[in-house]
Design a protein around this motif. Structure first.
Motif, PDB file in Angstrom:
ATOM      1  N   MET A  93       0.825  -1.200   0.000  1.00 33.48           N
ATOM      2  CA  MET A  93       0.000   0.000   0.000  1.00 33.48           C
ATOM      3  C   MET A  93       0.859   1.250   0.000  1.00 33.48           C
ATOM      4  N   VAL A  94       2.048   1.139   0.613  1.00 35.24           N
ATOM      5  CA  VAL A  94       2.865   2.344   0.755  1.00 35.24           C
ATOM      6  C   VAL A  94       4.068   2.365  -0.181  1.00 35.24           C
ATOM      7  N   MET A  95       4.459   1.204  -0.707  1.00 32.23           N
ATOM      8  CA  MET A  95       5.664   1.255  -1.545  1.00 32.23           C
ATOM      9  C   MET A  95       5.299   1.562  -2.991  1.00 32.23           C
ATOM     10  N   PRO A  96       6.246   2.085  -3.765  1.00 30.74           N
ATOM     11  CA  PRO A  96       5.947   2.434  -5.158  1.00 30.74           C
ATOM     12  C   PRO A  96       5.516   1.188  -5.922  1.00 30.74           C
ATOM     13  N   PRO A  97       4.395   1.265  -6.641  1.00 33.88           N
ATOM     14  CA  PRO A  97       3.899   0.099  -7.370  1.00 33.88           C
ATOM     15  C   PRO A  97       4.929  -0.488  -8.331  1.00 33.88           C
ATOM     16  N   VAL A  98       5.747   0.366  -8.932  1.00 30.13           N
ATOM     17  CA  VAL A  98       6.770  -0.148  -9.853  1.00 30.13           C
ATOM     18  C   VAL A  98       7.695  -1.122  -9.134  1.00 30.13           C
ATOM     19  N   VAL A  99       8.043  -0.756  -7.900  1.00 30.49           N
ATOM     20  CA  VAL A  99       8.904  -1.632  -7.104  1.00 30.49           C
ATOM     21  C   VAL A  99       8.184  -2.944  -6.829  1.00 30.49           C
ATOM     22  N   GLY A 100       6.874  -2.841  -6.577  1.00 29.67           N
ATOM     23  CA  GLY A 100       6.072  -4.039  -6.369  1.00 29.67           C
ATOM     24  C   GLY A 100       6.123  -4.937  -7.593  1.00 29.67           C
ATOM     25  N   SER A 186     -17.853  -4.209   6.564  1.00 28.66           N
ATOM     26  CA  SER A 186     -16.397  -4.132   6.360  1.00 28.66           C
ATOM     27  C   SER A 186     -15.990  -4.931   5.134  1.00 28.66           C
ATOM     28  N   LEU A 187     -16.626  -6.093   4.954  1.00 28.56           N
ATOM     29  CA  LEU A 187     -16.331  -6.924   3.787  1.00 28.56           C
ATOM     30  C   LEU A 187     -16.609  -6.157   2.510  1.00 28.56           C
ATOM     31  N   ALA A 188     -17.781  -5.532   2.463  1.00 24.21           N
ATOM     32  CA  ALA A 188     -18.187  -4.823   1.252  1.00 24.21           C
ATOM     33  C   ALA A 188     -17.265  -3.628   1.003  1.00 24.21           C
ATOM     34  N   THR A 189     -16.993  -2.869   2.056  1.00 24.49           N
ATOM     35  CA  THR A 189     -16.112  -1.710   1.900  1.00 24.49           C
ATOM     36  C   THR A 189     -14.726  -2.157   1.448  1.00 24.49           C
ATOM     37  N   GLY A 190     -14.200  -3.178   2.091  1.00 25.39           N
ATOM     38  CA  GLY A 190     -12.876  -3.680   1.736  1.00 25.39           C
ATOM     39  C   GLY A 190     -12.831  -4.159   0.298  1.00 25.39           C
ATOM     40  N   ALA A 191     -13.880  -4.874  -0.112  1.00 31.93           N
ATOM     41  CA  ALA A 191     -13.905  -5.398  -1.477  1.00 31.93           C
ATOM     42  C   ALA A 191     -13.967  -4.271  -2.498  1.00 31.93           C
ATOM     43  N   VAL A 192     -14.795  -3.254  -2.225  1.00 32.69           N
ATOM     44  CA  VAL A 192     -14.929  -2.147  -3.172  1.00 32.69           C
ATOM     45  C   VAL A 192     -13.629  -1.344  -3.258  1.00 32.69           C
ATOM     46  N   LEU A 193     -13.015  -1.104  -2.085  1.00 28.84           N
ATOM     47  CA  LEU A 193     -11.739  -0.381  -2.092  1.00 28.84           C
ATOM     48  C   LEU A 193     -10.676  -1.158  -2.873  1.00 28.84           C
ATOM     49  N   ALA A 194     -10.632  -2.463  -2.622  1.00 30.46           N
ATOM     50  CA  ALA A 194      -9.643  -3.295  -3.306  1.00 30.46           C
ATOM     51  C   ALA A 194      -9.899  -3.299  -4.811  1.00 30.46           C
ATOM     52  N   TRP A 195     -11.178  -3.400  -5.185  1.00 24.89           N
ATOM     53  CA  TRP A 195     -11.513  -3.426  -6.607  1.00 24.89           C
ATOM     54  C   TRP A 195     -11.128  -2.103  -7.279  1.00 24.89           C
ATOM     55  N   ALA A 196     -11.459  -0.986  -6.616  1.00 23.68           N
ATOM     56  CA  ALA A 196     -11.153   0.326  -7.184  1.00 23.68           C
ATOM     57  C   ALA A 196      -9.641   0.498  -7.350  1.00 23.68           C
ATOM     58  N   ARG A 197      -8.899   0.014  -6.356  1.00 27.07           N
ATOM     59  CA  ARG A 197      -7.444   0.131  -6.427  1.00 27.07           C
ATOM     60  C   ARG A 197      -6.899  -0.732  -7.558  1.00 27.07           C
ATOM     61  N   ALA A 198      -7.473  -1.939  -7.695  1.00 30.88           N
ATOM     62  CA  ALA A 198      -7.020  -2.847  -8.750  1.00 30.88           C
ATOM     63  C   ALA A 198      -7.323  -2.260 -10.126  1.00 30.88           C
ATOM     64  N   LEU A 199      -8.472  -1.637 -10.243  1.00 27.43           N
ATOM     65  CA  LEU A 199      -8.890  -1.070 -11.530  1.00 27.43           C
ATOM     66  C   LEU A 199      -7.924   0.011 -11.993  1.00 27.43           C
ATOM     67  N   GLY A 200      -7.382   0.764 -11.051  1.00 32.40           N
ATOM     68  CA  GLY A 200      -6.515   1.876 -11.423  1.00 32.40           C
ATOM     69  C   GLY A 200      -5.044   1.502 -11.450  1.00 32.40           C
ATOM     70  N   GLU A 201      -4.727   0.227 -11.199  1.00 34.09           N
ATOM     71  CA  GLU A 201      -3.337  -0.176 -11.054  1.00 34.09           C
ATOM     72  C   GLU A 201      -2.552   0.060 -12.354  1.00 34.09           C
ATOM     73  N   PHE A 202      -1.356   0.648 -12.214  1.00 34.72           N
ATOM     74  CA  PHE A 202      -0.527   0.927 -13.385  1.00 34.72           C
ATOM     75  C   PHE A 202       0.886   0.380 -13.227  1.00 34.72           C
ATOM     76  N   GLY A 203       1.567   0.870 -12.212  1.00 33.31           N
ATOM     77  CA  GLY A 203       3.003   0.617 -12.077  1.00 33.31           C
ATOM     78  C   GLY A 203       3.381  -0.844 -11.994  1.00 33.31           C
ATOM     79  N   ALA A 204       2.739  -1.582 -11.084  1.00 33.12           N
ATOM     80  CA  ALA A 204       3.092  -2.979 -10.905  1.00 33.12           C
ATOM     81  C   ALA A 204       2.703  -3.780 -12.139  1.00 33.12           C
ATOM     82  N   THR A 205       1.548  -3.394 -12.749  1.00 34.31           N
ATOM     83  CA  THR A 205       1.068  -4.119 -13.918  1.00 34.31           C
ATOM     84  C   THR A 205       2.035  -3.977 -15.083  1.00 34.31           C
ATOM     85  N   VAL A 206       2.423  -2.720 -15.356  1.00 40.34           N
ATOM     86  CA  VAL A 206       3.276  -2.492 -16.532  1.00 40.34           C
ATOM     87  C   VAL A 206       4.637  -3.159 -16.346  1.00 40.34           C
TER      88      VAL A 206
END
Lengths: 260, 354
Positions: A93-100, A186-206
């Motif tokens: 969550m805190v490290m640069p996605p590229v590093v991930g 909490s489950l629903a909030t966690g899932a939606v947050l995780a999904w939103a984060r996954a949808l916008g993922e760039f650095g680790a993916t590329v």
């Protein structure tokens, strides 16, 4: 007693708000409304959209399956190194996605720690595939889900589970019929947050999955590429992502944050 | 007929607290675990139910051993058949009333239809059938405890465990719910254990009382005996003075044992709890004149001086303790064994239905 708000605070606050609002306006202002339909019907855009949905939903499913037990362990079990484990899980969550992405490559790449034996044993090569996209998304999204659900487990009165047990419910029945329903928000909030984060993922993916059109090129990657070639397409893609993000916010606000 | 509950529990916590209690609860009797908050009563109950880990212990119901640390027996809570009711609403908030009561039945393998039918019957039996489709968060405190009892009874447990069942309720709901519990506990055939910090509750509900303090049993015995003969001053203080069980035979008369008391008018035929505060008891060297309706001759069985007052214990027909000033005591010439007259105004006797 209502004292007037100091002007400096108002001024800086407005600057802060504009800093967020102006880029959104700038984006909406550039939307080629008359060409929007044809732009969004472009195969590259549709591919990216489909890929993004599949990979982000897949990642959400993956992090739910492993994240709920992980959150349970962090909240409920007592073992040496639990604090350390939480810190490590939070790291993506805190490290640069590229590093991930690079780290994923070193672990699961063809010559990686796990990747090399996997290749030798099964011939499966993970990087630059749809699996790699899902893995990169999961890697980045996991802490959002785990931390949210862990907080849910912690605020749950464990005596509810005790009562359920005295009523004859075995462990799995208790989990299915009491624990999970009670931490539902909490489950629903966690899932939606995780999904939103996954949808916008760039650095680790590329880094881990590359940028192959139709295979690993998700929406954010397509936006980045389109900025170089077709600005209008980039704007249209961005608009979709902004609309989805807004929808997520509204969803969370109405259903779980509305009371605050 | 089910069998007696036997429990020996030893728990040592890291913070220095330790619990070491053994007791037996016969079938068809209500045993109160009475003591101040933090005495370890709820922990003990949790250990009996299998929800709390014990360091050393033995729990059995009849021949069935549930916990036996020497032989490595530990039956999980879901197979102990113990019904439990907690102080706060621990009804499942995500289920409605009927589903709460049906929960145990469904968890133990009954079909939804069968479970719901039985649950509905239990709610009706406890007089709360009308709540079946209600959401839990709209119920009053008293209703919640009735539903919680229905939920516990619906699984046909062999033991009933109640942890401060009325402590969270306001005064009027407490009285009504306590009476309700008294009725339904009486119909439950197995052992009943009630944890409470309120002597009145123990007095009203229990056949036997265990007084627990800092994880140890201070005294135990049949309720009436315990309240009339506390073994130590501490226990006496904890129980409070002059709590007596009686029965109203006509609107203004209550019989307590062989003593007849004139009291403020109420419903005839009720079992009542009579409380007489020590300071309302007057003492006279000879038969008093005037208005007090309750007066009789007795003998002084004991005297003690505490906190600047003299506490006077008197004997049959009604063992009581009264308080008078030291100067009053010397003026009356009160000594142990002396004859004395006791007088109490009808309006000073506190009578509540149980």
């Amino acid at each position: 007693m209502n004292r007037p708000v100091p002007r400096l605070i108002v001024l800086l606050g407005v600057v802060g708000a504009l800093f967020v609002i102006l880029p959104i306006i700038g984006l909406v202002d550039r939307v080629p409304w008359n060409r929007l339909g044809s732009l969004l019907a472009d195969p590259v855009v549709l591919d990216a959209l489909g890929l993004s949905l599949i990979s982000s939903l897949g990642a959400t499913a993956v992090v739910l399956v492993v994240g709920i037990p992980l959150a349970w362990l962090l909240a409920r079990a007592s073992f040496p190194g639990r604090g350390l484990l939480r810190a490590v899980v939070t790291l993506p969550m805190v490290m640069p996605p590229v590093v991930g992405g690079a780290a994923l490559l070193f672990a699961f790449g063809r010559s990686g720690l796990v990747g090399a034996p996997l290749d030798t044993a099964t011939g499966i090569v993970l990087p630059y595939s749809l699996w790699a996209v899902v893995m990169a998304n999961s890697f980045i999204a996991l802490p959002f889900l785990v931390l949210t659900i862990e907080a849910g487990f912690r605020s749950l009165d464990s005596r509810y589970e005790g009562v359920a047990a005295t009523l004859g419910a075995g462990r799995w029945t208790v989990i299915r019929r009491v624990t999970l329903p009670l931490i539902g928000p909490s489950l629903a909030t966690g899932a939606v947050l995780a999904w939103a984060r996954a949808l916008g993922e760039f650095g680790a993916t590329v880094t881990f999955a590359g940028n192959l059109g139709g295979t690993t090129q998700t929406m954010p990657l397509a936006v980045f590429v389109a900025l170089e070639s077709d600005r209008d397409a980039a704007v249209a893609l961005s608009l979709i992502l902004v609309v989805i993000s807004l929808a997520v916010l509204v969803l969370l606000r109405d259903r779980w944050w509305g009371a605050r | 007929m089910t069998d007696a509950l036997r429990a020996e529990v030893v728990i040592r916590r890291h913070d220095g607290f330790s619990l070491d209690v053994a007791f037996t609860a016969p079938s068809g009797e209500t045993v109160a675990l009475l003591g101040p908050n933090g005495a370890g009563k709820s922990t003990l109950l949790g250990a009996v139910a299998g929800l709390v880990t014990v360091d050393r212990g033995f729990v059995s119901v009849g021949d069935r051993v549930l916990t036996d640390t020497t032989n490595g027996v530990l039956v999980p809570p879901e197979r102990r058949e113990m019904g439990m009711v907690f102080q706060e609403s621990l009804l499942f908030p995500h289920l409605d009333v009927l589903d709460n009561v049906a929960f145990g039945l469904r968890s133990t393998g009954r079909s939804t239809g069968e479970a719901n039918g039985l649950a509905r019957r239990w709610l009706e039996r406890l007089g709360v059938g009308g709540l079946a489709s209600r959401r839990v968060d709209g119920l009053s405190g008293g209703e919640i405890q009735k539903v919680a009892l229905a939920r516990a009874l619906a699984t046909s447990p062999v033991v009933l465990l109640l942890d401060e069942p009325v402590s969270a309720l306001d005064m009027s709901a407490r009285l009504e719910t306590r009476r309700f519990l008294g009725d339904h506990l009486g119909r439950f055939r197995g052992p009943r254990i009630v944890v409470t910090h309120d002597p009145t509750e123990a007095f009203v509900l229990a056949d036997r009382v265990l007084i627990i303090e800092e994880g140890r049993v201070l005294q135990e015995g049949p309720t009436d005996e315990l309240f009339t003969r506390p073994a130590t001053q501490y226990v006496a203080d904890l129980l409070g003075d002059n709590r007596l069980r009686g029965r109203r035979t006509d609107p203004t008369t209550v019989w307590v044992g062989q003593a007849e008391l004139t009291v403020v008018e109420g419903q005839t035929g009720e079992d009542v709890l009579v409380t007489i505060r020590p300071e309302v008891i007057s003492f006279f060297p000879a038969q008093p004149e005037g208005s007090p309706r309750n007066r009789w001759q007795t003998i002084v069985t004991g005297l003690e001086r505490r906190h600047g007052v003299v506490r006077v214990h008197v004997g049959d027909p009604l063992p009581l303790v009264g308080e008078i000033t030291p100067s009053g005591a010397s003026a009356l010439g009160i000594t142990p064994g002396a004859d004395i007259w006791v007088a109490i105004k009808a309006t000073e006797i506190d009578v509540i239905p149980v």
